[in-house]
Design an enzyme around this catalytic site. Structure first.
Site, short mmCIF file in Angstrom:
data_model
loop_
_atom_site.label_atom_id
_atom_site.label_comp_id
_atom_site.label_asym_id
_atom_site.label_seq_id
_atom_site.Cartn_x
_atom_site.Cartn_y
_atom_site.Cartn_z
CE LYS A 1 -6.56 0.13 1.85
NZ LYS A 1 -7.11 -0.31 3.15
CD GLU B 1 -2.75 1.37 2.43
OE1 GLU B 1 -3.62 2.26 2.43
OE2 GLU B 1 -2.56 0.61 3.39
#
Length: 297
Positions: free
Chosen positions: A214, A177
């Site tokens: 993400k 992420e």
């Protein structure tokens, strides 16, 4: 070894991932939005007990099942806790049909070259061993991009992939992420640099391995479609990143194949003082809206 049934659900099923992983720094804000003021708890233990109660209420709600919520990201203390006497990860998978993930990062370093790298993760191997023993499927770790700085973005992606390899070594699926701050003026440029860097690192990764990503909802719709279509990427999920739920859903629906992994946008409208009927109805409507925005085109 990765659970193949969980892997199939994460790779193929319509739905989204619930982010229930607020940590020490973000817990007071999450509780305040939920209607629990800071004077309602006297110390960290009481604070974490309050957030665990909130998470347990969400997880036990009738709409919170694998029919639409295919995965959930947990904070370490939530993983170590129980729901009705059952370890949280086992409760999620065995009783709700939801794949459990664990947030593993320890927060962010100060900004350098327009990015905030992750703090050192002392004891990560031990935590990953514990997670695997508790039937966790994968992990999540966040760093932040605050400027379209090529060197900074390269450093952030390199760190994410390096630790991602360590996580894969424990038989767990890493959600990488590198969040792009949605408020920066050069967001679109930062996203172009990020995409190029991720593709380079995928090319350098060992054959036969998959990761998850993400990412912030991009300025240019479908910018990350090459990653959605890449066989080395199990799933691309999006964070709400400060957008309201309506805005996040609207943007998400313009990105084919990307599914939600919302935190604040998931709990928006939920309150400690709601009756169970009101709480469950609000959460069900939220889940329906995020599910629809996440459905495959």
């Amino acid at each position: 070894m990765m659970n193949s049934t969980m892997a199939k659900q994460m790779a193929e099923k319509d739905g989204f991932i619930a982010a229930l992983d607020q940590s020490g720094g973000s817990t007071p804000k999450a509780l305040k939005l939920y209607g629990v003021a800071e004077d309602a708890y006297a110390n960290d233990e009481e604070m974490f007990a309050a957030i665990h109660a909130m998470r347990a209420r969400i997880i036990k709600s009738p709409a919170f099942t694998g029919e639409k919520v295919i995965g959930a990201i947990l904070f370490e203390r939530t993983m170590d806790g129980e729901i009705d006497g059952v370890p949280t990860a086992d409760y999620l998978w065995n009783k709700r049909g939801i794949v459990p993930f664990l947030k593993v990062d320890k927060g962010l370093l100060d900004d350098q070259n327009g990015v905030q790298l992750m703090k050192p993760m002392d004891g990560l191997d031990a935590l990953l061993d514990r997670a695997a023993a508790k039937n966790i499927f994968g992990t999540k770790m966040r760093s932040v991009i605050n400027a379209a700085d090529k060197d900074g973005i390269e450093a952030i992606v390199a760190q994410q992939f390096e630790i991602g390899a360590q996580i894969l070594g424990h038989g767990l699926m890493p959600i990488i992420e590198p969040e792009v701050n949605i408020k920066i003026a050069d967001k679109a440029e930062a996203e172009e640099l990020l995409l190029a860097s991720i593709l380079r690192h995928l090319d350098q990764a060992p054959a036969g391995q998959q990761i998850m990503l993400k990412l912030s909802l991009p300025t240019v719709a479908n910018l990350y479609k090459p990653l959605v279509d890449d066989p080395r990427v199990m799933r691309v999920v999006a964070l709400s990143g400060g957008y309201s739920r309506d805005d996040a859903n609207r943007l998400l629906s313009t990105n084919d194949g990307v599914i939600a992994s919302f935190s604040r946008a998931l709990t928006e409208g939920l309150s400690h003082g709601q009756t169970d009927a009101d709480f469950d109805a609000t959460l069900a409507a939220t889940i329906d809206s995020i599910f629809e925005a996440s459905r495959k085109a």
